[in-house]
Scaffold this active site. Structure first.
Site, mmCIF file in Angstrom:
data_model
loop_
_atom_site.group_PDB
_atom_site.id
_atom_site.type_symbol
_atom_site.label_atom_id
_atom_site.label_comp_id
_atom_site.label_asym_id
_atom_site.label_seq_id
_atom_site.Cartn_x
_atom_site.Cartn_y
_atom_site.Cartn_z
ATOM 1 N N GLU A 134 0.825 -1.213 0.000
ATOM 2 C CA GLU A 134 0.000 0.000 0.000
ATOM 3 C C GLU A 134 0.860 1.264 0.000
ATOM 4 O O GLU A 134 0.510 2.251 -0.653
ATOM 5 C CB GLU A 134 -0.983 -0.006 1.181
ATOM 6 N N ILE A 135 1.975 1.251 0.713
ATOM 7 C CA ILE A 135 2.860 2.424 0.709
ATOM 8 C C ILE A 135 3.458 2.620 -0.683
ATOM 9 O O ILE A 135 3.589 3.762 -1.148
ATOM 10 C CB ILE A 135 3.939 2.323 1.806
#
Length: 164
Positions: A134-135
């Site tokens: 997700e980052i």
């Protein structure tokens, strides 16, 4: 709370770095709730604001290992373990496409909660993999970029042929 349309690969917004969350208010909480509902309907276990076209550094994960839903504003990896692990990954923006990705097995994470309070936490195994995925998205790196060119091209060709 509502289910929002998901930005689909190869939309260029998926390659756009997201801006930091600076206002911690009801609008942010509503966005997090919308992300959660959208993720559950997809279905998925993690989602970012970028997945619904909002260029903000906001992640929602829903993992049993974390006790359920967790919201992360401005997540930042402070440390990554030298030990790695492989895991199959995919995206709500590219349903049905999965491939094995190699990532650090553990990370130390700094983030703000929805009230703007800063936290540090260590994540290991699947939760660490999900957060790194997700980052990457928040940084404008769609997960396919972690694959070799050959694997990426094969996966995209197969996905486009069977696109939902």
């Amino acid at each position: 709370m509502s289910i929002r349309p998901i930005v689909r690969f190869p939309d260029p917004r998926l390659k756009t770095p997201c801006l930091p969350v600076t206002v911690f208010d009801g609008t942010l909480k509503q966005l997090a709730d919308d992300l959660y509902d959208t993720m559950k309907a997809a279905p998925g276990v993690g989602i970012t604001a970028a997945h619904i076209g909002e260029a903000l550094r906001l992640v929602v994960l829903d993992l049993p290992q974390l006790g359920g839903r967790c919201d992360y504003a401005n997540p930042e990896i402070l440390w990554s373990s030298p030990e790695t692990m492989e895991h199959e990954e995919g995206s709500v923006s590219m349903p049905g496409a999965i491939e094995t990705v190699l990532r650090p097995k553990a990370i130390e994470l700094q983030y703000d909660d929805l009230e703007g309070v800063r936290h540090k936490v260590r994540l290991e195994g699947f939760p660490a993999i999900c957060m790194q995925h997700e980052i990457d998205q928040l940084n404008g790196m769609f997960w396919l970029q972690r694959l070799s060119r050959l694997k990426r091209e094969r996966l995209v060709t197969k996905w486009e042929r069977n696109r939902p």
